[in-house]
Scaffold this motif. Structure first.
Motif, short mmCIF file in Angstrom:
data_model
loop_
_atom_site.label_atom_id
_atom_site.label_comp_id
_atom_site.label_asym_id
_atom_site.label_seq_id
_atom_site.Cartn_x
_atom_site.Cartn_y
_atom_site.Cartn_z
N PRO A 89 4.46 7.24 -8.88
CA PRO A 89 4.74 6.49 -10.12
C PRO A 89 5.91 5.54 -9.94
N TYR A 90 5.90 4.46 -10.71
CA TYR A 90 6.98 3.48 -10.77
C TYR A 90 7.21 2.76 -9.45
N THR A 91 6.17 2.58 -8.68
CA THR A 91 6.27 1.77 -7.47
C THR A 91 4.92 1.14 -7.22
N PHE A 92 4.77 0.46 -6.10
CA PHE A 92 3.50 -0.18 -5.79
C PHE A 92 3.28 -0.15 -4.29
N THR A 93 2.09 -0.53 -3.86
CA THR A 93 1.74 -0.49 -2.45
C THR A 93 2.05 -1.83 -1.79
N PRO A 94 3.00 -1.89 -0.86
CA PRO A 94 3.31 -3.18 -0.21
C PRO A 94 2.13 -3.78 0.54
N THR A 95 1.25 -2.93 1.08
CA THR A 95 0.13 -3.43 1.87
C THR A 95 -1.03 -3.95 1.03
N THR A 96 -0.89 -4.00 -0.30
CA THR A 96 -1.88 -4.72 -1.11
C THR A 96 -1.58 -6.21 -1.15
N GLN A 97 -0.46 -6.61 -0.57
CA GLN A 97 -0.10 -8.03 -0.49
C GLN A 97 -0.62 -8.59 0.83
N LEU A 98 -1.44 -9.62 0.76
CA LEU A 98 -2.03 -10.20 1.97
C LEU A 98 -0.95 -10.76 2.89
N SER A 99 0.11 -11.33 2.32
CA SER A 99 1.18 -11.88 3.16
C SER A 99 1.85 -10.79 3.98
N MET A 100 2.00 -9.61 3.39
CA MET A 100 2.61 -8.49 4.11
C MET A 100 1.71 -8.05 5.27
N ASN A 101 0.43 -7.95 5.02
CA ASN A 101 -0.50 -7.51 6.06
C ASN A 101 -0.64 -8.53 7.18
N MET A 102 -0.65 -9.81 6.81
CA MET A 102 -0.74 -10.84 7.85
C MET A 102 0.54 -10.87 8.70
N ALA A 103 1.67 -10.58 8.07
CA ALA A 103 2.92 -10.52 8.83
C ALA A 103 2.92 -9.38 9.83
N LEU A 104 2.12 -8.35 9.58
CA LEU A 104 1.97 -7.26 10.54
C LEU A 104 0.86 -7.53 11.55
N ALA A 105 -0.23 -8.17 11.09
CA ALA A 105 -1.40 -8.35 11.95
C ALA A 105 -1.19 -9.44 13.00
N ILE A 106 -0.64 -10.57 12.59
CA ILE A 106 -0.53 -11.71 13.52
C ILE A 106 0.38 -11.39 14.71
N PRO A 107 1.62 -10.89 14.51
CA PRO A 107 2.45 -10.60 15.70
C PRO A 107 1.87 -9.53 16.62
N THR A 108 1.28 -8.49 16.03
CA THR A 108 0.73 -7.43 16.89
C THR A 108 -0.49 -7.91 17.66
N TRP A 109 -1.36 -8.71 17.00
CA TRP A 109 -2.50 -9.28 17.71
C TRP A 109 -2.03 -10.24 18.79
N LEU A 110 -1.03 -11.06 18.47
CA LEU A 110 -0.50 -12.02 19.46
C LEU A 110 0.12 -11.29 20.64
N MET A 111 0.69 -10.13 20.38
CA MET A 111 1.26 -9.32 21.45
C MET A 111 0.20 -8.94 22.47
N THR A 112 -0.99 -8.53 21.98
CA THR A 112 -2.05 -8.15 22.91
C THR A 112 -2.57 -9.35 23.69
N VAL A 113 -2.67 -10.51 23.04
CA VAL A 113 -3.16 -11.71 23.72
C VAL A 113 -2.17 -12.17 24.80
N LEU A 114 -0.89 -12.20 24.46
CA LEU A 114 0.12 -12.65 25.43
C LEU A 114 0.24 -11.68 26.59
N THR A 115 0.01 -10.40 26.32
CA THR A 115 0.03 -9.42 27.41
C THR A 115 -1.07 -9.70 28.42
#
Length: 226
Positions: A89-115
């Motif tokens: 109660p009295y809070t919300f899910t940060p990962t319902t924000q697309l900007s938050m998820n993209m900030a996690l997805a893009i660097p981690t995906w780029l990490m695998t590509v650069l590796t």
């Protein structure tokens, strides 16, 4: 009082302070106020579960990629924390924000590509063109494979956002129906409440599964580049 169902995805404030801040610090408070050196049943089960999940995630990856185990496990635990915050109660899910998820997805995906580009550039670039492709289809296939490669972080972020948003909306709709029908249709409200409890259990399972799927896909992307 919420003006619409999507207000649940905005950060609640009390006395001008966003409640997401104490919610995020709550696990740290538990961590530092608990004696982690003393082994008990809870810590033993937790350690065994983390070790088992890490082993399952690292199975498809070569030995060279096992050094990423701690990074992937830390990411999954962080996603589990973020995904389950909205059930409090009295809070919300940060990962319902697309900007938050993209900030996690893009660097981690780029990490695998650069590796892959650093360790085996020829093999990594060879994934863009399947072996035995006719000459006329080479430009088209390279374009298609490049688009499919670049769309991976978008798929990661959108999948996580859509699953959590849909579950929270269902819970909000059901809880609104329970409050509305409580005084007029008690039997229907009771059935809706039972459905709400089942949806809450399902949303907890979705929060755990989506965190695991997010990290599992990253391990598969890493396997292609090592």
């Amino acid at each position: 009082m919420m003006l619409n169902f999507f207000d649940q995805f905005s950060i609640p404030y009390t006395l001008g302070i966003p409640l997401i801040i104490p919610a995020l610090f709550f696990p740290l408070i538990i961590w530092f106020t608990t004696n982690r050196l003393i082994q008990n049943r809870y810590s033993t089960i937790q350690t065994s579960l983390v070790a088992y999940i890490t082993k399952q995630m690292m199975l498809p990856i070569n030995i060279a990629g096992h050094k990423w185990a701690s990074t992937f496990m830390a990411l999954m635990l962080m996603l589990i924390l973020f995904n389950t915050l909205g059930l409090l109660p009295y809070t919300f899910t940060p990962t319902t924000q697309l900007s938050m998820n993209m900030a996690l997805a893009i660097p981690t995906w780029l990490m695998t590509v650069l590796t892959g580009l650093r360790n085996q550039p020829t093999i990594s670039l060879g994934h863009l063109l399947p072996e035995g492709t006719p000459t006329l289809l080479i430009p088209m296939l390279i374009m298609i494979e490049t688009i499919s490669l670049l769309i991976r972080p978008i798929a990661l972020g959108v999948r996580l956002t859509a699953n959590l948003t849909a579950g929270h909306l269902l819970i909000q709709l059901t809880s609104t129906a329970v409050l509305t029908l409580l005084n007029t249709m008690t039997t229907t409200a009771s059935l809706a409440f039972m459905t709400l409890v089942l949806l809450s259990c399902l949303e907890m399972a979705v929060a755990l599964i989506q965190a695991y799927v997010f990290v599992l896909l990253l391990t598969l992307y890493l396997q292609e580049n090592i």
